[in-house]
Scaffold this active site. Structure first.
Site, PDB file in Angstrom:
ATOM      1  N   ASP A  62     -32.981   2.955  25.194  1.00 36.09           N
ATOM      2  CA  ASP A  62     -33.840   3.422  26.291  1.00 36.09           C
ATOM      3  C   ASP A  62     -34.259   4.868  26.036  1.00 36.09           C
ATOM      4  O   ASP A  62     -33.577   5.609  25.307  1.00 36.09           O
ATOM      5  CB  ASP A  62     -33.070   3.396  27.624  1.00 36.09           C
ATOM      6  CG  ASP A  62     -32.660   1.988  28.017  1.00 36.09           C
ATOM      7  OD1 ASP A  62     -33.260   1.028  27.517  1.00 36.09           O
ATOM      8  OD2 ASP A  62     -31.716   1.869  28.834  1.00 36.09           O
TER       9      ASP A  62
HETATM   10  N1  URA Z   1     -27.811  -0.529  27.212  1.00 38.66           N
HETATM   11  C1  URA Z   1     -28.624   0.178  28.027  1.00 38.66           C
HETATM   12  O1  URA Z   1     -28.556   0.069  29.233  1.00 38.66           O
HETATM   13  N2  URA Z   1     -29.494   1.023  27.455  1.00 38.66           N
HETATM   14  C2  URA Z   1     -29.590   1.213  26.120  1.00 38.66           C
HETATM   15  O2  URA Z   1     -30.401   2.018  25.656  1.00 38.66           O
HETATM   16  C3  URA Z   1     -28.736   0.458  25.293  1.00 38.66           C
HETATM   17  C4  URA Z   1     -27.851  -0.408  25.864  1.00 38.66           C
END
Ligand code: URA
Length: 244
Positions: free
Chosen positions: A101
């Site tokens: 993310d």
């Molecule tokens: N889980 C999440 O919530 N975000 C990420 O970037 C990776 C795993």
């Protein structure tokens, strides 16, 4: 392949840099510096050196990147800086392996080896990913058990059994999460399913490869030979191939 292409592909410099180095006699093939940029070389059988260092040919490149929490995992984005903006190597096919993310930081592999990417991301391979997180509230045995049993995060099936370890207790808990799948926002959605909020998330390992402590956010380096082996990249004398 052409000598100047091999050297430029292996990051010895730009095509014009390597032409200059060849002209200056800094490049040898099997010990001789009587070489030309367009000379054909077979890296599997010939030894190429530049400035006294052996240049070992790799068909693909593999970068370990410490993604900062302010860039998107994409090749292009209209609004944000992307992870590729941090990598000066612009060779064709170079892409991040999977996604983190925008606000997640940590280990991201970047490669042009499509087979390796496919193998690492394939849901049937169950490649382990390790995250460290700061979570609002006290994580207890109840949440540890819930992660182990699998959670309903609104998808068609429960999450696979996941490891949850409390590293530091408090009003904000520091935890480690081990997943063998990669669903969208998975860590955040799993904590949300047990009524908790993730404040900070960092991926520290993937497929047995750990983020190098020496890297700071925004830095990258090439994978070492033993790290490539760990990921299942077959090392042969001249070229390398991901075998999953
Ligand atoms: N889980 C999440 O919530 N975000 C990420 O970037 C990776 C795993």
């Amino acid at each position: 392949m052409r000598l100047d292409k091999l050297l430029a592909d292996m990051q010895a410099g730009t095509r014009s840099d390597v032409k200059r180095l060849i002209k200056q006699g800094a490049v040898t093939v099997d010990g001789s510096n009587k070489v030309s940029p367009k000379q054909q070389v077979d890296p599997a059988v010939q030894k190429v050196c530049c400035l006294g260092e052996e240049v070992r040919y790799q068909e693909f490149v593999y970068y370990m990147f410490y993604k900062p929490g302010d860039c998107v995992t994409a090749r292009h984005d209209a609004l944000h800086k992307t992870v590729m903006d941090y990598i000066p190597d612009k060779r064709k096919g170079l892409s991040p392996v999977g996604r983190l993310d925008l606000d997640t930081e940590g280990l991201l592999l970047i490669t042009d080896d499509g087979m390796l990417s496919h193998n690492l991301l394939s849901p049937v391979k169950h490649v382990e990913k390790v995250y460290e997180a700061k979570v609002l509230g006290r994580v207890t045995d109840k949440e540890v058990e819930a992660f182990k049993m699998g959670l309903d995060i609104g998808d068609d099936s429960l999450t696979k059994p996941s490891g949850l370890t409390v590293l530091a207790k408090g009003d904000v808990s520091k935890v480690r999460v081990v997943l063998t799948e990669g669903r969208f926002h998975q860590v955040k959605r799993m904590f949300s399913a047990v009524g908790m909020q993730v404040l900070f998330l960092k991926r520290v390992a993937m497929g047995g490869l750990w983020l190098d402590d020496a890297l700071v956010p925004g830095e990258y380096r090439q994978l070492k030979e033993e790290e490539r082996k760990l990921l299942g990249v077959q090392i042969t004398s001249g070229s390398r191939r991901g075998n999953g």
